[in-house]
Write an enzyme that holds these catalytic residues in place. Structure first.
Site, PDB file in Angstrom:
ATOM      1  CG  ASN A 112      -1.792  -0.997   1.032  1.00 38.05           C
ATOM      2  OD1 ASN A 112      -2.898  -1.141   0.370  1.00 38.05           O
ATOM      3  ND2 ASN A 112      -1.612  -2.199   2.064  1.00 38.05           N
ATOM      4  CD  GLU A 113       4.720   1.172  -2.800  1.00 39.46           C
ATOM      5  OE1 GLU A 113       4.985   2.002  -1.687  1.00 39.46           O
ATOM      6  OE2 GLU A 113       5.259   0.640  -3.379  1.00 39.46           O
TER       7      GLU A 113
END
Length: 633
Positions: free
Chosen positions: A157-158
């Protein structure tokens, strides 16, 4: 009980090292599994990959084998997987989990789940929905074990991911790809996408524990723990969870307020180290030399308690200025026939036996090349121990060029060594057809090791070190052919011990760089520390001092430095020439992280930055400096 820290917005527990932290976390997981086993309930775990949880998994395996902990009723879901990725690839998280945990415990194959990196793109949305549905049917996670990326991500989850994000295919952030590049042999080989569990599913866990080890995680940890909740740092969402905590080692916690500036949090013990830390921080923050700091500066920046102990700023300033001044020496082996009361090294014996440990074949010249040269020039008996072959950092085309030269040479001059020719031809054939993910065969690893060994010998000749004083240890832990190394073993420690016993040094220099991107520095340091600890009762060890240097990526904080060796412009240039002897590491090094500079540029700029800090604090201005911290074993 830990005091609540107002700066921290999430419970944060700091351990002395990752070993003790990992054992504590493993015990917590084991206790949960036992409790649920006794109640005939399954335990639903969320698991992460990477270096952070490895020691937790090792301890869980030990508890299973030695204490009978059963995983038969444990069900696990992993965070993520690269896409595309075959499950048996050396970079696959499926393979990682099997090798690091699943193959060593009694968990049924049907009980562990990981994202499928082989799926066609049009099949991924359905897979992601099913993955979440399975978790929901089981009632969600009892416990989720997380790591944190250097850019603050959890899973893949950037930055930019929302708190309600679902399980999905994610485009990897450039920082994530750079950090993964060593595993893939270069940035261009890292997959562009990955399947990741969404933050929404993570946040529904009953308990979340995030692990972080090492200096390179310190900045993202501080932002996640003390900063605002923001999509720029996805780990910051954990501040909103009712039962989440961060488990850190001391280096990962180094940028938290209670560690970096503890005097603004609570009363502290004002010993020499704390005074030096506080005053240098104040000086650099205000951009004022130490001797120009005023009582008003102290009072306005949380140091009134220190001021009250001394009465006036002048006395503190003089004391700290002298502390700093006494760290500077042009005689790293000690100055003969001099009063060494305030010098970092002893004057006696005038000619010392010096043993420099270099984790890779170029760390000696990159990290302490000026000191290395000065120790030799000042007449000390200098030995260098190259702990690993460093073969993993040699590019395939460099090895191919080397192998082709040997074969061409042997054929041109009709060399009788047919066996050697066969080995080199075997390497050439392999390299010309090598898939990106394949491990080098032994012949190729041998060639790459010879390339680096030759470069290290060339550096020693350049400095003036005798041939017999260069020692190539080839520690076994390193020789896996992959970035992931074996744990340090008894054989590694014994090799280091044997060399120390043989040389009986007055000085040992070792790499204390705990943020080494590929972990080799830390393992090499562990081997040295264990060897020294076992040998400390020897008579010669009573007169042996151990100095720690940093690698190419960072420097000791100014308040930690105990010996600073200044360098003239000519010495800086000579160090650069020594680094150039390592030709295989120039012009496109495989492991550069997010720093596009070459090693010599990084080293010079770091050394100049150290000198600039001393200058900013009001001390003499030098071209560059190399810095060391003493380990008092």
């Amino acid at each position: 009980m830990e005091q609540e820290i107002s700066f921290e917005r999430i419970p944060t527990h700091i351990f002395s090292d990752s070993d003790s932290a990992s054992k504590s976390v493993a015990k917590e997981i084991a206790d949960l599994i036992r409790k649920n086993n006794q109640a005939s309930k399954p335990t639903i775990l969320g698991l992460a990959t990477g270096s952070s949880p490895k020691k937790v998994y090792q301890e869980l395996i030990r508890i299973h084998r030695e204490e009978g902990l059963s995983f038969k009723d444990v069900i696990t879901f992993n965070l993520d997987e690269y896409h595309p990725m075959e499950p048996d690839s050396i970079q696959s998280y499926v393979r990682f989990m099997k090798e690091q945990l699943f193959d060593h415990i009694d968990i049924p194959v049907t009980n562990y789940h990981l994202p499928d990196g082989t799926l066609a793109l049009d099949k991924i949305p359905e897979f992601c929905r099913d993955y979440e549905a399975k978790i929901e049917r089981l009632g969600g996670f009892d416990y989720y074990l997380l790591g944190i990326g250097r850019n603050g991500h959890i899973g893949f989850n950037e930055p930019g991911s929302t708190i309600n994000s679902k399980t999905r295919l994610m485009t990897l952030d450039i920082a994530t790809k750079i950090d993964a590049s060593p595993d893939f042999g270069g940035l261009q080989k890292v997959p562009k996408k990955a399947i990741t569990l969404g933050i929404d599913s993570i946040m529904k866990s009953k308990k979340i524990v995030l692990l972080a080890w090492g200096e390179h995680k310190a900045a993202s940890v501080a932002k996640a723990v003390e900063g605002s909740v923001t999509s720029d740092i996805p780990a910051s969402y954990l501040q909103l969870h009712p039962n989440a905590s961060f488990i850190l080692d001391e280096t990962a916690a180094s940028m938290l307020t209670r560690i970096k500036t503890p005097w603004v949090v609570d009363s502290v013990k004002w010993d020499r180290n704390m005074i030096k830390k506080a005053v240098t921080h104040l000086s650099l923050s205000l951009q004022k030399p130490v001797l120009k700091l005023t009582s008003k500066d102290y009072n306005e920046h949380g140091l009134s308690e220190l001021l009250s102990l001394y009465g006036q700023a002048y006395e503190i300033n003089i004391e700290v200025f002298n502390y700093l001044q006494h760290t500077i020496t042009g005689w790293p082996g000690g100055k003969p026939n001099a009063d060494d009361t305030h010098r970092p090294e002893r004057a006696f014996p005038a000619k010392k036996k010096v043993l420099i440990f270099s984790p890779h074949p170029d760390d000696d010249i990159i990290s302490m090349g000026g000191t290395f040269q000065r120790l030799h020039d000042q007449g000390h008996e200098v030995h260098v121990a190259y702990q690993t072959t460093g073969n993993i950092a040699v590019a395939d085309d460099e090895a191919l060029r080397f192998a082709e030269f040997v074969v061409d040479f042997n054929e041109k001059f009709e060399s009788p060594n047919a066996k050697a020719n066969r080995i080199y031809k075997e390497a050439i054939k392999f390299l010309r057809n090598k898939p990106d993910s394949e491990i080098d065969i032994p012949a190729v690893r041998e060639i790459k090791g010879l390339i680096r060994k030759g470069e290290a010998k060339n550096t020693c000749r350049f400095v003036g070190i005798k041939k017999e004083n260069a020692h190539f240890l080839e520690l076994p832990f390193y020789e896996t052919g992959t970035i992931r190394k074996k744990p340090i073993g008894e054989k590694d420690i014994q090799i280091v011990m044997d060399l120390i016993e043989e040389i009986q040094p007055h000085q040992i220099y070792a790499a204390g760089d705990l943020a080494d991107p590929h972990g080799t520095h830390k393992v090499c340091l562990d081997a040295i520390m264990e060897a020294v600890t076992r040998l400390k009762h020897r008579e010669y060890m009573k007169n042996c001092w151990v100095w720690l240097y940093k690698g190419a990526w960072a420097e000791w904080d100014i308040d930690q430095i105990e010996m600073a060796v200044p360098m003239s412009p000519d010495q800086v240039f000579k160090k650069r020439m020594g680094i150039f002897k390592h030709q295989s590491q120039k012009d496109g090094v495989v492991f550069q992280g997010d720093d596009s500079r070459e090693f010599w540029q990084r080293a010079e700029e770091r050394n100049r930055a150290t000198a600039s800090i001393y200058n900013a604090l009001g001390l003499a201005e030098y071209e560059a400096m190399e810095a060391f911290v003493r380990w008092k074993f």
